[in-house]
Scaffold this motif. Structure first.
Motif, PDB file in Angstrom:
ATOM      1  N   ASP A   1      -4.299  -1.390 -85.100  1.00  0.00           N
ATOM      2  CA  ASP A   1      -5.387  -0.885 -85.942  1.00  0.00           C
ATOM      3  C   ASP A   1      -6.122  -2.015 -86.646  1.00  0.00           C
ATOM      4  O   ASP A   1      -7.355  -2.014 -86.726  1.00  0.00           O
ATOM      5  CB  ASP A   1      -4.837   0.050 -87.027  1.00  0.00           C
ATOM      6  CG  ASP A   1      -4.506   1.424 -86.453  1.00  0.00           C
ATOM      7  OD1 ASP A   1      -4.947   1.714 -85.323  1.00  0.00           O
ATOM      8  OD2 ASP A   1      -3.797   2.176 -87.140  1.00  0.00           O
ATOM      9  N   ILE A   2      -5.369  -2.956 -87.159  1.00  0.00           N
ATOM     10  CA  ILE A   2      -5.990  -4.069 -87.890  1.00  0.00           C
ATOM     11  C   ILE A   2      -6.878  -4.883 -86.952  1.00  0.00           C
ATOM     12  O   ILE A   2      -7.997  -5.234 -87.289  1.00  0.00           O
ATOM     13  CB  ILE A   2      -4.921  -4.981 -88.534  1.00  0.00           C
ATOM     14  CG1 ILE A   2      -4.151  -4.201 -89.599  1.00  0.00           C
ATOM     15  CG2 ILE A   2      -5.553  -6.232 -89.130  1.00  0.00           C
ATOM     16  CD1 ILE A   2      -2.947  -4.940 -90.160  1.00  0.00           C
ATOM     17  N   VAL A   3      -6.371  -5.114 -85.749  1.00  0.00           N
ATOM     18  CA  VAL A   3      -7.127  -5.894 -84.772  1.00  0.00           C
ATOM     19  C   VAL A   3      -8.455  -5.204 -84.470  1.00  0.00           C
ATOM     20  O   VAL A   3      -9.506  -5.842 -84.430  1.00  0.00           O
ATOM     21  CB  VAL A   3      -6.326  -6.055 -83.468  1.00  0.00           C
ATOM     22  CG1 VAL A   3      -7.161  -6.709 -82.393  1.00  0.00           C
ATOM     23  CG2 VAL A   3      -5.080  -6.867 -83.728  1.00  0.00           C
ATOM     24  N   ARG A   4      -8.390  -3.896 -84.279  1.00  0.00           N
ATOM     25  CA  ARG A   4      -9.599  -3.136 -83.951  1.00  0.00           C
ATOM     26  C   ARG A   4     -10.639  -3.320 -85.052  1.00  0.00           C
ATOM     27  O   ARG A   4     -11.810  -3.561 -84.779  1.00  0.00           O
ATOM     28  CB  ARG A   4      -9.237  -1.656 -83.785  1.00  0.00           C
ATOM     29  CG  ARG A   4     -10.176  -0.914 -82.875  1.00  0.00           C
ATOM     30  CD  ARG A   4      -9.674   0.497 -82.573  1.00  0.00           C
ATOM     31  NE  ARG A   4      -8.298   0.537 -82.102  1.00  0.00           N
ATOM     32  CZ  ARG A   4      -7.313   1.255 -82.680  1.00  0.00           C
ATOM     33  NH1 ARG A   4      -7.564   1.981 -83.747  1.00  0.00           N
ATOM     34  NH2 ARG A   4      -6.101   1.250 -82.174  1.00  0.00           N
ATOM     35  N   GLU A   5     -10.220  -3.214 -86.304  1.00  0.00           N
ATOM     36  CA  GLU A   5     -11.179  -3.340 -87.414  1.00  0.00           C
ATOM     37  C   GLU A   5     -11.631  -4.776 -87.616  1.00  0.00           C
ATOM     38  O   GLU A   5     -12.797  -5.033 -87.871  1.00  0.00           O
ATOM     39  CB  GLU A   5     -10.523  -2.898 -88.725  1.00  0.00           C
ATOM     40  CG  GLU A   5     -10.290  -1.427 -88.819  1.00  0.00           C
ATOM     41  CD  GLU A   5      -9.401  -1.089 -90.025  1.00  0.00           C
ATOM     42  OE1 GLU A   5      -8.955   0.044 -90.092  1.00  0.00           O
ATOM     43  OE2 GLU A   5      -9.154  -1.983 -90.864  1.00  0.00           O
TER      44      GLU A   5
ATOM     45  N   GLY B   1     -10.409 -22.170 -85.277  1.00  0.00           N
ATOM     46  CA  GLY B   1     -11.738 -21.969 -84.706  1.00  0.00           C
ATOM     47  C   GLY B   1     -11.981 -20.538 -84.279  1.00  0.00           C
ATOM     48  O   GLY B   1     -13.102 -20.087 -84.164  1.00  0.00           O
ATOM     49  N   ASP B   2     -10.905 -19.804 -84.052  1.00  0.00           N
ATOM     50  CA  ASP B   2     -11.011 -18.430 -83.573  1.00  0.00           C
ATOM     51  C   ASP B   2     -10.307 -17.494 -84.524  1.00  0.00           C
ATOM     52  O   ASP B   2      -9.547 -17.912 -85.368  1.00  0.00           O
ATOM     53  CB  ASP B   2     -10.317 -18.277 -82.213  1.00  0.00           C
ATOM     54  CG  ASP B   2     -11.020 -19.058 -81.137  1.00  0.00           C
ATOM     55  OD1 ASP B   2     -12.236 -18.874 -80.993  1.00  0.00           O
ATOM     56  OD2 ASP B   2     -10.338 -19.830 -80.453  1.00  0.00           O
ATOM     57  N   TRP B   3     -10.543 -16.234 -84.324  1.00  0.00           N
ATOM     58  CA  TRP B   3      -9.806 -15.210 -85.071  1.00  0.00           C
ATOM     59  C   TRP B   3      -8.738 -14.686 -84.109  1.00  0.00           C
ATOM     60  O   TRP B   3      -9.033 -14.153 -83.051  1.00  0.00           O
ATOM     61  CB  TRP B   3     -10.777 -14.129 -85.525  1.00  0.00           C
ATOM     62  CG  TRP B   3     -10.183 -12.773 -85.733  1.00  0.00           C
ATOM     63  CD1 TRP B   3     -10.581 -11.606 -85.120  1.00  0.00           C
ATOM     64  CD2 TRP B   3      -9.122 -12.412 -86.626  1.00  0.00           C
ATOM     65  NE1 TRP B   3      -9.812 -10.578 -85.581  1.00  0.00           N
ATOM     66  CE2 TRP B   3      -8.910 -11.032 -86.497  1.00  0.00           C
ATOM     67  CE3 TRP B   3      -8.321 -13.142 -87.501  1.00  0.00           C
ATOM     68  CZ2 TRP B   3      -7.925 -10.358 -87.224  1.00  0.00           C
ATOM     69  CZ3 TRP B   3      -7.350 -12.470 -88.219  1.00  0.00           C
ATOM     70  CH2 TRP B   3      -7.163 -11.095 -88.085  1.00  0.00           C
TER      71      TRP B   3
ATOM     72  N   ASP C   1     -18.899 -11.567 -90.009  1.00  0.00           N
ATOM     73  CA  ASP C   1     -18.790 -12.183 -91.334  1.00  0.00           C
ATOM     74  C   ASP C   1     -18.539 -13.690 -91.281  1.00  0.00           C
ATOM     75  O   ASP C   1     -18.439 -14.332 -92.322  1.00  0.00           O
ATOM     76  CB  ASP C   1     -17.640 -11.528 -92.126  1.00  0.00           C
ATOM     77  CG  ASP C   1     -17.905 -10.051 -92.421  1.00  0.00           C
ATOM     78  OD1 ASP C   1     -19.062  -9.624 -92.288  1.00  0.00           O
ATOM     79  OD2 ASP C   1     -16.951  -9.341 -92.782  1.00  0.00           O
ATOM     80  N   GLY C   2     -18.378 -14.241 -90.090  1.00  0.00           N
ATOM     81  CA  GLY C   2     -18.122 -15.680 -89.971  1.00  0.00           C
ATOM     82  C   GLY C   2     -16.713 -16.057 -90.385  1.00  0.00           C
ATOM     83  O   GLY C   2     -16.454 -17.184 -90.819  1.00  0.00           O
ATOM     84  N   ILE C   3     -15.785 -15.105 -90.262  1.00  0.00           N
ATOM     85  CA  ILE C   3     -14.400 -15.375 -90.671  1.00  0.00           C
ATOM     86  C   ILE C   3     -13.524 -15.664 -89.457  1.00  0.00           C
ATOM     87  O   ILE C   3     -13.597 -14.970 -88.440  1.00  0.00           O
ATOM     88  CB  ILE C   3     -13.851 -14.196 -91.501  1.00  0.00           C
ATOM     89  CG1 ILE C   3     -14.547 -14.232 -92.857  1.00  0.00           C
ATOM     90  CG2 ILE C   3     -12.322 -14.271 -91.647  1.00  0.00           C
ATOM     91  CD1 ILE C   3     -14.183 -13.155 -93.806  1.00  0.00           C
ATOM     92  N   THR C   4     -12.731 -16.722 -89.573  1.00  0.00           N
ATOM     93  CA  THR C   4     -11.766 -17.061 -88.532  1.00  0.00           C
ATOM     94  C   THR C   4     -10.391 -17.129 -89.196  1.00  0.00           C
ATOM     95  O   THR C   4     -10.290 -17.128 -90.421  1.00  0.00           O
ATOM     96  CB  THR C   4     -12.104 -18.424 -87.875  1.00  0.00           C
ATOM     97  OG1 THR C   4     -12.262 -19.415 -88.892  1.00  0.00           O
ATOM     98  CG2 THR C   4     -13.376 -18.342 -87.063  1.00  0.00           C
ATOM     99  N   GLY C   5      -9.345 -17.185 -88.400  1.00  0.00           N
ATOM    100  CA  GLY C   5      -8.021 -17.257 -89.013  1.00  0.00           C
ATOM    101  C   GLY C   5      -6.919 -16.842 -88.071  1.00  0.00           C
ATOM    102  O   GLY C   5      -7.126 -16.691 -86.864  1.00  0.00           O
TER     103      GLY C   5
ATOM    104  N   ALA D   1     -14.226  -7.309 -84.670  1.00  0.00           N
ATOM    105  CA  ALA D   1     -15.685  -7.252 -84.693  1.00  0.00           C
ATOM    106  C   ALA D   1     -16.212  -7.716 -86.048  1.00  0.00           C
ATOM    107  O   ALA D   1     -17.159  -8.498 -86.138  1.00  0.00           O
ATOM    108  CB  ALA D   1     -16.144  -5.833 -84.420  1.00  0.00           C
ATOM    109  N   ARG D   2     -15.553  -7.233 -87.089  1.00  0.00           N
ATOM    110  CA  ARG D   2     -16.018  -7.511 -88.440  1.00  0.00           C
ATOM    111  C   ARG D   2     -15.948  -9.002 -88.782  1.00  0.00           C
ATOM    112  O   ARG D   2     -16.884  -9.554 -89.357  1.00  0.00           O
ATOM    113  CB  ARG D   2     -15.138  -6.711 -89.399  1.00  0.00           C
ATOM    114  CG  ARG D   2     -15.539  -6.851 -90.787  1.00  0.00           C
ATOM    115  CD  ARG D   2     -15.781  -5.494 -91.374  1.00  0.00           C
ATOM    116  NE  ARG D   2     -16.437  -5.638 -92.647  1.00  0.00           N
ATOM    117  CZ  ARG D   2     -16.567  -4.641 -93.504  1.00  0.00           C
ATOM    118  NH1 ARG D   2     -16.092  -3.456 -93.203  1.00  0.00           N
ATOM    119  NH2 ARG D   2     -17.196  -4.838 -94.625  1.00  0.00           N
TER     120      ARG D   2
END
Ligand SMILES: Cc1cc2nc3c(=O)[nH]c(=O)nc-3n(C[C@H](O)[C@H](O)[C@H](O)COP(=O)(O)O)c2cc1C
Length: 130
Positions: free
Chosen positions: A23-27, A89-91, A35-39, A30-31
């Motif tokens: 579920d977390i991955v699904r949300e 560099g990636d999420w 938002d320019g967030i990686t982690g 894309a988001r």
């Protein structure tokens, strides 16, 4: 840019943080892209460990959503700092399947943490099973 590393505990009935991952991955996938967030999100037993980094505005918004998310509790911030370059560099996310050996998991983690500062690596290693 701002980087935060935090840990938290799942509230799922199974007590396994990895059960919430789909579920977390699904949300988040894309988001975070928008938002320019990686982690890197890591689940082990009942704990989550997440490193997130990105523009300050996106980061405060995300932290507010995370703090209000009932799927985890006891969110503890380990690192909150300003960075000039991304470490991730990636999420991505990583978790160990019950059938996966610790050695195989460790190999996967090592690849993901290549190029990451020693301090950041230490937080992820601290969560690993002995
Ligand atoms: C452990 C954990 C990690 C999460 N990571 C992210 C993330 O990296 N990006 C994100 O947008 N949402 C993430 N979420 C989900 C957010 O808490 C929130 O549910 C989601 O962003 C949707 O928020 P909204 O319903 O207020 O729009 C995470 C949730 C948990 C429990």
């Amino acid at each position: 840019m701002r980087q935060i590393i935090y840990r938290s505990i799942t509230t799922s009935e199974s007590g396994r943080a990895a059960d919430d991952i789909p579920d977390i991955v699904r949300e988040a996938t894309a988001r975070n892209g928008l938002d320019g967030i990686t982690g890197l999100l890591y689940a082990e037993e009942d704990a989550f460990l997440q490193a997130i980094e990105g523009p300050a505005d996106s980061m405060s918004d995300l932290m507010e959503r995370l703090e209000n998310d009932a799927r985890h509790r006891d969110l503890t911030i380990l690192v909150d700092r300003s960075i000039t370059e991304r470490e991730f560099g990636d999420w991505t996310m990583i978790y160990r399947d019950r059938r996966e050996s610790i050695d195989a998991f460790d190999d996967r983690l090592r690849v993901l943490l290549a190029g990451v500062s020693d301090e950041t690596v230490r937080h992820f290693r601290a969560l690993q099973p002995a």
